[in-house]
Design a protein around this motif. Structure first.
Motif, PDB file in Angstrom:
ATOM      1  N   TYR A   1       0.829  -1.207   0.000  1.00 21.42           N
ATOM      2  CA  TYR A   1       0.000   0.000   0.000  1.00 21.42           C
ATOM      3  C   TYR A   1       0.865   1.259   0.000  1.00 21.42           C
ATOM      4  N   ASP A   2       1.853   1.303   0.867  1.00 22.18           N
ATOM      5  CA  ASP A   2       2.718   2.486   0.941  1.00 22.18           C
ATOM      6  C   ASP A   2       3.422   2.734  -0.388  1.00 22.18           C
ATOM      7  N   TRP A   3       3.812   1.642  -1.059  1.00 22.76           N
ATOM      8  CA  TRP A   3       4.524   1.797  -2.336  1.00 22.76           C
ATOM      9  C   TRP A   3       3.584   2.244  -3.453  1.00 22.76           C
ATOM     10  N   GLY A   4       2.385   1.678  -3.508  1.00 22.62           N
ATOM     11  CA  GLY A   4       1.561   1.863  -4.693  1.00 22.62           C
ATOM     12  C   GLY A   4       0.331   2.725  -4.548  1.00 22.62           C
ATOM     13  N   LYS A   5       0.135   3.378  -3.399  1.00 24.43           N
ATOM     14  CA  LYS A   5      -1.124   4.094  -3.184  1.00 24.43           C
ATOM     15  C   LYS A   5      -1.333   5.233  -4.177  1.00 24.43           C
ATOM     16  N   ASN A   6      -0.250   5.819  -4.682  1.00 21.24           N
ATOM     17  CA  ASN A   6      -0.390   6.930  -5.628  1.00 21.24           C
ATOM     18  C   ASN A   6       0.062   6.553  -7.040  1.00 21.24           C
ATOM     19  N   LEU A   7       0.163   5.263  -7.308  1.00 15.69           N
ATOM     20  CA  LEU A   7       0.622   4.812  -8.618  1.00 15.69           C
ATOM     21  C   LEU A   7      -0.403   5.162  -9.694  1.00 15.69           C
ATOM     22  N   PRO A   8      -0.005   5.901 -10.738  1.00 12.66           N
ATOM     23  CA  PRO A   8      -0.976   6.246 -11.790  1.00 12.66           C
ATOM     24  C   PRO A   8      -1.292   5.042 -12.671  1.00 12.66           C
ATOM     25  N   ASP A   9      -2.472   5.075 -13.294  1.00 11.55           N
ATOM     26  CA  ASP A   9      -2.883   3.983 -14.172  1.00 11.55           C
ATOM     27  C   ASP A   9      -1.884   3.768 -15.314  1.00 11.55           C
ATOM     28  N   ALA A  10      -1.241   4.852 -15.760  1.00 10.19           N
ATOM     29  CA  ALA A  10      -0.312   4.744 -16.888  1.00 10.19           C
ATOM     30  C   ALA A  10       0.913   3.913 -16.545  1.00 10.19           C
ATOM     31  N   SER A  11       1.151   3.675 -15.266  1.00  6.41           N
ATOM     32  CA  SER A  11       2.315   2.883 -14.854  1.00  6.41           C
ATOM     33  C   SER A  11       2.002   1.402 -14.753  1.00  6.41           C
ATOM     34  N   ILE A  12       0.790   1.011 -15.120  1.00  2.66           N
ATOM     35  CA  ILE A  12       0.388  -0.395 -15.057  1.00  2.66           C
ATOM     36  C   ILE A  12       0.297  -0.959 -16.471  1.00  2.66           C
ATOM     37  N   ILE A  13       1.131  -1.962 -16.766  1.00  2.00           N
ATOM     38  CA  ILE A  13       1.146  -2.629 -18.070  1.00  2.00           C
ATOM     39  C   ILE A  13       0.229  -3.838 -17.985  1.00  2.00           C
ATOM     40  N   ARG A  14      -0.772  -3.902 -18.838  1.00  4.95           N
ATOM     41  CA  ARG A  14      -1.769  -4.973 -18.775  1.00  4.95           C
ATOM     42  C   ARG A  14      -1.682  -5.837 -20.027  1.00  4.95           C
ATOM     43  N   ALA A  15      -1.435  -7.117 -19.814  1.00  4.89           N
ATOM     44  CA  ALA A  15      -1.260  -8.048 -20.927  1.00  4.89           C
ATOM     45  C   ALA A  15      -2.051  -9.321 -20.651  1.00  4.89           C
ATOM     46  N   ALA A  16      -2.148 -10.173 -21.667  1.00  4.37           N
ATOM     47  CA  ALA A  16      -2.866 -11.432 -21.539  1.00  4.37           C
ATOM     48  C   ALA A  16      -2.277 -12.447 -22.500  1.00  4.37           C
ATOM     49  N   LEU A  17      -2.235 -13.701 -22.079  1.00  2.34           N
ATOM     50  CA  LEU A  17      -1.883 -14.801 -22.979  1.00  2.34           C
ATOM     51  C   LEU A  17      -3.156 -15.208 -23.710  1.00  2.34           C
ATOM     52  N   THR A  18      -3.128 -15.169 -25.040  1.00  2.00           N
ATOM     53  CA  THR A  18      -4.349 -15.409 -25.806  1.00  2.00           C
ATOM     54  C   THR A  18      -4.071 -16.271 -27.034  1.00  2.00           C
ATOM     55  N   ALA A  19      -5.147 -16.836 -27.569  1.00  4.51           N
ATOM     56  CA  ALA A  19      -5.119 -17.579 -28.833  1.00  4.51           C
ATOM     57  C   ALA A  19      -5.865 -16.763 -29.884  1.00  4.51           C
ATOM     58  N   PRO A  20      -5.629 -17.017 -31.169  1.00  3.57           N
ATOM     59  CA  PRO A  20      -6.371 -16.294 -32.210  1.00  3.57           C
ATOM     60  C   PRO A  20      -7.873 -16.531 -32.086  1.00  3.57           C
ATOM     61  N   SER A  21      -8.619 -15.489 -32.407  1.00  3.30           N
ATOM     62  CA  SER A  21     -10.078 -15.609 -32.462  1.00  3.30           C
ATOM     63  C   SER A  21     -10.544 -14.794 -33.663  1.00  3.30           C
TER      64      SER A  21
END
Length: 453
Positions: free
Chosen positions: A283-303
């Motif tokens: 909490y102390d580390w990330g309470k002010n972390l902006p959304d832009a600092s979060i990389i969101r990925a997923a393992l996926t197959a073709p659809s």
């Protein structure tokens, strides 16, 4: 989710806090130990790692719970990496249908092939015999899931958090709902109800305020008629969007005022091996972390809606009649390489090099699209992929006269490629290929690596 737990606990009286920690972690608070850890955390703890710039890996699991006919299967699996050195976080969604060979028995050479969402369930039900001692006891299910997800991702997890659907729904309600935006409509006529039947869901595109049940429906939906929503990528994106919305709501002043209600939502239906010191440190580390600092990925197959990346749909051990996903590289080596490379050095990203992938691997049609999809979340500046004449070895064509040295070096390292100076005429560009910035021409060598050969 980690931040939310901490925010809740931070506003409670000691007695209620101790009850909460005991219910969720199986341990009572040691006040003296907590003070010591706050002042000088022990090596290897989350607090120590964050203080000394070391990465922290946390496994987030969402399971059905007692309202579901399969209460211990994990419907949602996310691998979260916190990188204090660059103040960034990566979230990677792993689809529940990914097939793995599990070795959770006392004889570790015995392999049980099943979907990865069954790992948490193994120590809790009599699916297989002779579960190894390290996966038994209160934290056994979480540790079993850590082991199997770790084989897929290449990550060693520091802690896990498992939340069931009841806690998720009640948590959103306790916050007064959350705001989530959908890129397209979501219509699902095969959403499971609580009586072994189905109901129809209908959500319109755009931003909307959701209660707990609605948020759960959007997170769980698997059979939307819209291709963008029915794909694994679409489902992972919605789940991550909802997690972001919960974090945003919980860190407001109004979120703090909801602490007692949140405690009730979480206490009975969450399991974790985190200590109070772990929670406070995150909490102390990330309470002010902006959304832009979060990389969101997923393992996926073709659809029908997307190229997918590192997975495919075929029979890789569960039988031809079973819906399943399989890693293109059965050793998971390419997935390891990808996840280890998600948090690209900010100095590389700062060059803002224009990059295009061209497929020169005629032994793998469509690989250019898959690689582009894979790197889309990273912050690299990517153009639409193109085809290319066949080449045996991957090359980085540098049209910039050395203007992007850090990016060229990073790409060469990831692809095992040679950087080749290029001009608009030499070598002759493929149809639709850019002749500026950097062009990665994927060769047969990288296609073989992609397949684990």
């Amino acid at each position: 989710m980690v931040l939310l737990v901490v925010i809740v606990t931070a506003t409670l009286t000691y007695k209620r806090l101790d009850d909460f920690v005991s219910a969720t972690t199986g341990r009572h608070i040691n006040p003296i130990g907590e003070v010591v850890q706050a002042v000088e955390p022990s090596p290897g703890t989350i607090a120590y790692k964050l203080k000394h710039g070391q990465q922290v890996n946390i496994l987030l699991l969402g399971r059905g719970g007692e309202e579901n006919d399969a209460p211990y299967l994990t419907d949602s699996i996310m691998a979260v990496t916190i990188d204090p050195a660059t103040n960034r976080v990566s979230m990677v969604s792993i689809p529940r249908d990914l097939v793995v060979g599990m070795n959770l028995q006392s004889n570790s050479s015995r392999i049980w092939v099943n979907k990865i969402n069954a790992a948490y369930e193994v120590p809790l039900v009599s699916i297989i015999c002779c579960v190894a001692a390290q996966y038994q006891g209160r934290d056994g299910p979480g540790l079993a899931a850590e082991h199997e997800v770790g084989k897929v991702t290449g990550l060693t997890f520091d802690r896990y958090i498992a939340v069931d659907f009841v806690a998720f729904r009640d948590m959103v309600n306790a916050l007064g709902g959350v705001d989530v935006c959908l890129a397209t409509n979501l219509d699902d006529n095969e959403y499971p109800d609580y009586h072994n039947g189905y109901v129809s869901l209908h959500f319109k595109a755009g931003c909307q305020h959701l209660n707990g049940e609605q948020a759960l429906e959007i997170a769980r939906s698997r059979h939307a008629i819209q291709p963008d929503q029915s794909s694994d990528f679409g489902r992972a994106r919605r789940q991550q969007d909802i997690m972001q919305a919960i974090k945003k709501k919980a860190t407001t002043v109004n979120g703090f005022s909801k602490a007692p209600q949140l405690l009730g939502a979480l206490q009975k239906n969450i399991n974790t091996d985190m200590s109070l010191s772990d929670m406070r440190a995150i909490y102390d580390w990330g309470k002010n972390l902006p959304d832009a600092s979060i990389i969101r990925a997923a393992l996926t197959a073709p659809s029908g809606a997307a190229d997918g990346n590192l997975l495919d749909s075929y029979n890789c051990g569960m039988g031809p009649a079973v819906s399943q996903l399989c890693a293109d590289d059965p050793s998971f080596g390419m997935i390891h390489r990808y996840i280890a490379s998600l948090l690209i050095d900010p100095a590389v990203l700062g060059e803002k090099a224009p990059i295009q992938f061209a497929n020169g691997a005629n032994n793998y049609p469509g690989l250019d699209g898959r690689v582009t999809t894979m790197f889309d979340p990273t912050g690299l500046q990517l153009a639409d992929p193109v085809g290319h004449g066949a080449i045996p070895q991957t090359q980085i064509l540098d049209y910039s006269n050395g203007q992007f040295p850090l990016t060229s070096k990073w790409l060469a390292g990831f692809f095992g490629a040679t950087v080749v100076p290029a001009t608009a005429a030499n070598p002759a560009p493929a149809r639709g290929q850019q002749t500026y910035g950097l062009v990665v021409v994927i060769g047969h060598d990288f296609a073989r690596h992609w397949l684990g050969q």
